[in-house]
Design a protein around this motif. Structure first.
Motif: not given
Length: 167
Positions: A89-117
């Protein structure tokens, strides 16, 4: 691994992370060495999928974009959408791209991600972010065959986004 404090999560009254979870262990694939957390925001929204022809020539659900509201202490402070982009809301923003992944806790959960700005806007809190981690995911996953090309489906999800910058 890195351990960071997190809040208990609740998604639209249906999905939840166990109450009392005081900290989250970050998988090695998501660690951002030499960076420190600046802000952690909770997100609730949907992962949007489209029915498309896959590499085998069959119709399958394909991830299209996220649509989520970002919260800090229960207050709306921004949004998350295709790009992936995060806007505060302060007007700032960031765009990223995926550089790392890890599985979610259950089959229904999307993966955890690491994204580089990859891009920034504004001069607020997200202006100097170098890495975004998506952790504590709940829901959001859709896989498998679909029936009609061009059909869309939204799947509710929640996650925490940790915004980091170089120390």
């Amino acid at each position: 691994m890195r351990v960071i404090p997190t809040l208990s999560l609740l998604l639209l009254g249906a999905l939840s992370i166990p109450a009392g979870a005081a900290e989250t262990t970050i998988p090695d694939a998501l660690v951002a060495a030499g960076e420190k957390p600046v802000l952690t925001l909770h997100a609730e929204g949907a992962q949007v999928y489209e029915c498309k022809i896959d590499k085998d020539g069959k119709l399958a659900w394909t991830f299209r974009e996220p649509i989520a509201t970002l919260f800090d202490g229960g207050k709306t402070v921004g949004r998350h959408y295709a790009g992936p982009n995060w806007e505060h809301q302060d007007g700032s923003g960031v765009t990223g791209r995926v550089v790392g992944t890890a599985i979610g806790a259950t089959e229904a959960d999307i993966p955890w991600l690491k994204l580089a700005a990859t891009a920034h806007k504004g001069s607020g809190i997200l202006a100097d972010i170098t890495t975004v981690q998506r952790i504590n995911t709940a829901g959001g996953k859709l896989e498998g065959a679909c029936e009609t090309a061009g059909q869309f489906r939204s799947v509710a999800y929640a996650a925490d986004y940790v915004f980091l910058k170089k120390e």
